[in-house]
Scaffold this motif. Sequence first.
Motif, short mmCIF file in Angstrom:
data_model
loop_
_atom_site.label_atom_id
_atom_site.label_comp_id
_atom_site.label_asym_id
_atom_site.label_seq_id
_atom_site.Cartn_x
_atom_site.Cartn_y
_atom_site.Cartn_z
N TYR A 105 -32.53 48.06 -36.73
CA TYR A 105 -31.54 47.04 -36.41
C TYR A 105 -30.92 47.29 -35.05
N ALA A 106 -30.62 46.23 -34.34
CA ALA A 106 -29.90 46.27 -33.08
C ALA A 106 -29.30 44.89 -32.86
N VAL A 107 -27.99 44.82 -32.79
CA VAL A 107 -27.28 43.55 -32.66
C VAL A 107 -26.37 43.60 -31.45
N MET A 116 -40.29 49.76 -25.20
CA MET A 116 -40.18 50.63 -26.37
C MET A 116 -39.76 49.77 -27.56
N ASP A 117 -40.67 49.59 -28.49
CA ASP A 117 -40.49 48.66 -29.60
C ASP A 117 -39.63 49.28 -30.70
N ILE A 118 -38.50 48.61 -31.01
CA ILE A 118 -37.69 49.04 -32.16
C ILE A 118 -37.52 47.88 -33.14
N PRO A 134 -29.24 54.46 -35.39
CA PRO A 134 -29.31 55.75 -34.69
C PRO A 134 -30.74 56.17 -34.36
N SER A 135 -31.70 55.72 -35.15
CA SER A 135 -33.10 56.10 -34.93
C SER A 135 -33.64 55.56 -33.62
N ALA A 136 -33.00 54.53 -33.06
CA ALA A 136 -33.48 53.96 -31.80
C ALA A 136 -33.44 54.99 -30.68
#
Length: 231
Positions: free
Chosen positions: A214-216, A208-210, A109-111
């Motif tokens: 996590y992102a899948v 925009m670096d995340i 969610p922070s993304a």
Amino acid sequence: MTTQVVILAAGMGSRLGRSLPKPLTELNDGRTIMQQQFDNIHQAFGKNVKVTIVVGYKLEHIIEAFPDANFVYNEQYDQTNTSKSLLRALKASSNGGVLWMNGDVVFDPSALERATALVARDQSFVTVNTSKVSDEEVKYTTSAEGYIKELSKTIKTGALGEAVGINYISRDDKAAFIRQLQRVDDQDYFERGLELAIENDSLLIEPMDISDLYAVEVDFAEDLERANLFV
């Protein structure tokens, strides 16, 4: 102006081997992939955000699951790729910028909370992960000024990381992006339209670096297993 969000969910998602559209795949916490996207969107932008879903394959299931959303139909969902689904959504959008995401991304969610600052100043961006660079994923390079230069699966050298599948096009950049999406082949991903807009219209798109989040993108069963470790 109310933030406009588009979720691309027209595809058949055959690689995952499920009977329902892939965004309706259930996660370990009981939510579907798309429900966690809606939860993340509302957490970042509030309940009044306008969400449009591009539907195609077995669209009635998605419409039933999210009756309060707006819908755009890609009737050629089995013949076209994400470039043409996004084109339909952008042409149907109101004035102003548009945030969009692939309908199969499970992400922190922070993304989106991190993205709110860029959206607030109407800066086009592509969300990226610099921790890995896989051959089969969409990769990117940057210009000397730090903006996105190349964005494709075919980058051979110099790739800095992978595109995550969450992006934003500003109000001022949207018309040029639409023109380029109209040019690309039916089987092109939307990233090709961004590349052409950067090359031909001098769009300045920030990465925009995340990488710390996590992102899948769930394409295969092993991706789903990995996503379930986070939710």
